[in-house]
Each structure stands twice: as structure tokens, then as C-alpha cells.
Scaffold this motif. Structure first.
Motif, short mmCIF file in Angstrom:
data_model
loop_
_atom_site.label_atom_id
_atom_site.label_comp_id
_atom_site.label_asym_id
_atom_site.label_seq_id
_atom_site.Cartn_x
_atom_site.Cartn_y
_atom_site.Cartn_z
N VAL A 6 0.85 -1.20 0.00
CA VAL A 6 0.00 0.00 0.00
C VAL A 6 0.88 1.25 0.00
O VAL A 6 0.65 2.19 -0.77
CB VAL A 6 -0.97 0.01 1.21
CG1 VAL A 6 -1.65 1.36 1.35
CG2 VAL A 6 -2.01 -1.09 1.07
N VAL B 239 2.32 1.75 -3.47
CA VAL B 239 1.34 2.28 -4.42
C VAL B 239 1.17 3.78 -4.21
O VAL B 239 1.17 4.56 -5.16
CB VAL B 239 -0.01 1.54 -4.31
CG1 VAL B 239 -1.11 2.27 -5.05
CG2 VAL B 239 0.12 0.12 -4.82
N ILE B 240 1.04 4.17 -2.96
CA ILE B 240 0.87 5.59 -2.66
C ILE B 240 2.11 6.37 -3.09
O ILE B 240 2.01 7.46 -3.66
CB ILE B 240 0.55 5.80 -1.17
CG1 ILE B 240 -0.84 5.24 -0.88
CG2 ILE B 240 0.63 7.27 -0.79
CD1 ILE B 240 -1.18 5.18 0.59
N ARG C 271 0.12 -1.76 -8.26
CA ARG C 271 -1.31 -2.07 -8.06
C ARG C 271 -1.59 -3.55 -8.28
O ARG C 271 -2.35 -4.16 -7.56
CB ARG C 271 -2.16 -1.21 -8.99
CG ARG C 271 -3.65 -1.51 -8.98
CD ARG C 271 -4.25 -1.31 -7.61
NE ARG C 271 -5.69 -1.46 -7.58
CZ ARG C 271 -6.33 -2.62 -7.43
NH1 ARG C 271 -5.67 -3.73 -7.31
NH2 ARG C 271 -7.65 -2.65 -7.40
N LEU D 225 -0.33 -5.35 -5.31
CA LEU D 225 -1.25 -5.10 -4.20
C LEU D 225 -2.50 -5.95 -4.33
O LEU D 225 -3.00 -6.52 -3.35
CB LEU D 225 -1.61 -3.62 -4.12
CG LEU D 225 -2.54 -3.22 -2.97
CD1 LEU D 225 -1.90 -3.51 -1.63
CD2 LEU D 225 -2.89 -1.74 -3.08
N MET E 135 -8.29 -0.80 -0.35
CA MET E 135 -8.30 -1.01 -1.80
C MET E 135 -9.23 0.00 -2.49
O MET E 135 -8.90 0.49 -3.58
CB MET E 135 -8.73 -2.44 -2.12
CG MET E 135 -7.73 -3.50 -1.70
SD MET E 135 -6.10 -3.31 -2.43
CE MET E 135 -6.46 -3.77 -4.12
N VAL F 175 -7.35 3.25 -2.67
CA VAL F 175 -6.28 3.14 -3.68
C VAL F 175 -6.90 3.24 -5.08
O VAL F 175 -6.37 3.95 -5.95
CB VAL F 175 -5.49 1.82 -3.51
CG1 VAL F 175 -4.65 1.52 -4.73
CG2 VAL F 175 -4.63 1.89 -2.26
N ASP F 176 -8.01 2.56 -5.29
CA ASP F 176 -8.67 2.63 -6.60
C ASP F 176 -9.15 4.04 -6.91
O ASP F 176 -9.10 4.47 -8.07
CB ASP F 176 -9.83 1.64 -6.67
CG ASP F 176 -9.36 0.19 -6.78
OD1 ASP F 176 -8.18 -0.02 -7.15
OD2 ASP F 176 -10.16 -0.71 -6.48
N GLU G 256 -4.94 13.05 -3.07
CA GLU G 256 -4.25 12.17 -2.12
C GLU G 256 -4.28 12.79 -0.72
O GLU G 256 -4.53 12.10 0.27
CB GLU G 256 -2.81 11.93 -2.59
CG GLU G 256 -2.09 10.85 -1.82
CD GLU G 256 -1.39 11.35 -0.57
OE1 GLU G 256 -1.22 10.55 0.36
OE2 GLU G 256 -1.03 12.53 -0.51
N MET H 226 -7.30 7.11 4.55
CA MET H 226 -6.36 6.03 4.25
C MET H 226 -5.60 5.64 5.52
O MET H 226 -5.45 4.45 5.82
CB MET H 226 -5.39 6.46 3.16
CG MET H 226 -4.33 5.42 2.84
SD MET H 226 -5.00 3.91 2.12
CE MET H 226 -5.13 4.38 0.42
#
Length: 166
Positions: free
Chosen positions: A59, A62-63, A84, A87, A110, A113-114, A139, A146
Motif C-alpha cells: 500500500v 502504491v501511494i 497495483r 497489491l 483497496m 487506492v482505486d 491524495e 487512508m
């Protein structure tokens, strides 16, 4: 003087011995099943711990894929998609092994993130002046949620590891 047949004592001794053997076997089987169950729990705990920690680390990756240099948009996109996919693989493993609380918090992660990936993909070549700035704003807006989901995932996983599912 005999009060019963001559074979009565032998029959009672034989039945007693047979019941003793059955009882010993039942106890041995129960002990073995408990040992197997305990070993399975140890094995699953170790695997859960690995998968859960890898999930949280992924995670973060990805961020961080969003926060690469503005000039490297294709690199951001490539890293983002690669991270992704990794993940998603870990999320699938969490869904197989986790408790419902852990799965629910992982699902929340998730979803966020999506949302970030959707925001990134919508901004890619669509007329937004500076998609990186807008992506950072999205973000930052989603960061508290998050962090909440990540903390809830960690706490749920910790409860699950230290209080096994029975």
C-alpha cells in the motif's frame, strides 16, 4: 465354590483390557489432533503475519508511486500499475486467510487506492492543466481516511494474530 462360569473372570478381564485399549487410543487420537491443530495455527499465523505486513508495505509503495517526479509521467504510470497488480495479489491472499474485520479494512484500503488510481487515470491526457498537482490534492484529501483504514487493518491483523480464529 464358584459363583459363576469358569470363563467369566477371563471374559471380564478381556473386556476391561479391550476398553482400556479403546480409551488409550481415543486419548492418543485427541492429543494428536490437538497437536496438529496447534501446528496448523502456528503455520497460518506465520503466513498471515507475512501477508499482512507485505500488504501494508505494498500500500505504501502504491501511494509512493504517485509521488514520483512530475517529469516522469510514464514512469509513474508504469510503477503505479505494477504496484497495483502486486497489491491486488496480496489483497486476494488477505481475503483467503483473513478474518472478516481484516478483510473489511483491507477492502476499504483497496477502495481508496482505486479512487487515487481513477483520479490519476482521469487526469492523464484529459485537459487538466497539471494533473500531478490535482492528484496530490486528492491524495491529501483522502490521506486521513487512508491512515484510518491502515491503522484499523493493523489493529485487526494484530488481534487476529494474537487471538487466533477458532
Amino acid at each position: 465354590m464358584q459363583s459363576g462360569p469358569w470363563w467369566g473372570a477371563a471374559l471380564i478381564a478381556g473386556i476391561s483390557a479391550f476398553l482400556g485399549v479403546l480409551t488409550a487410543q481415543a486419548v492418543a487420537i485427541r492429543i494428536e489432533r490437538q497437536r496438529e491443530r496447534r501446528d496448523d495455527l502456528k503455520h497460518w499465523h506465520k503466513e498471515r503475519l507475512e501477508i499482512y505486513s507485505q500488504f501494508l508495505a505494498q500500500v505504501h509503495l502504491v501511494i509512493q508511486s504517485f509521488m514520483v517526479d512530475q517529469a516522469g509521467e510514464t514512469m509513474i504510470n508504469h510503477e503505479l500499475n505494477k504496484n497495483r497488480i502486486a497489491l491486488q495479489t496480496l489483497f486476494t491472499q488477505v481475503r483467503f486467510m483473513g478474518s472478516s474485520d481484516t478483510i473489511n479494512t483491507a477492502t476499504g484500503i483497496m477502495n481508496l487506492v482505486d479512487q487515487l488510481i481513477d483520479a490519476y487515470n482521469k487526469g492523464y491526457g484529459s485537459g487538466y492543466g497539471n494533473k500531478f498537482t490535482q492528484l496530490v490534492a486528492i491524495e491529501q484529501r483522502n490521506r486521513p481516511q487512508m491512515l484510518h483504514f491502515m491503522d484499523a487493518f493493523f489493529q485487526s491483523a494484530q488481534r487476529e494474530i494474537y487471538n487466533p480464529i477458532r
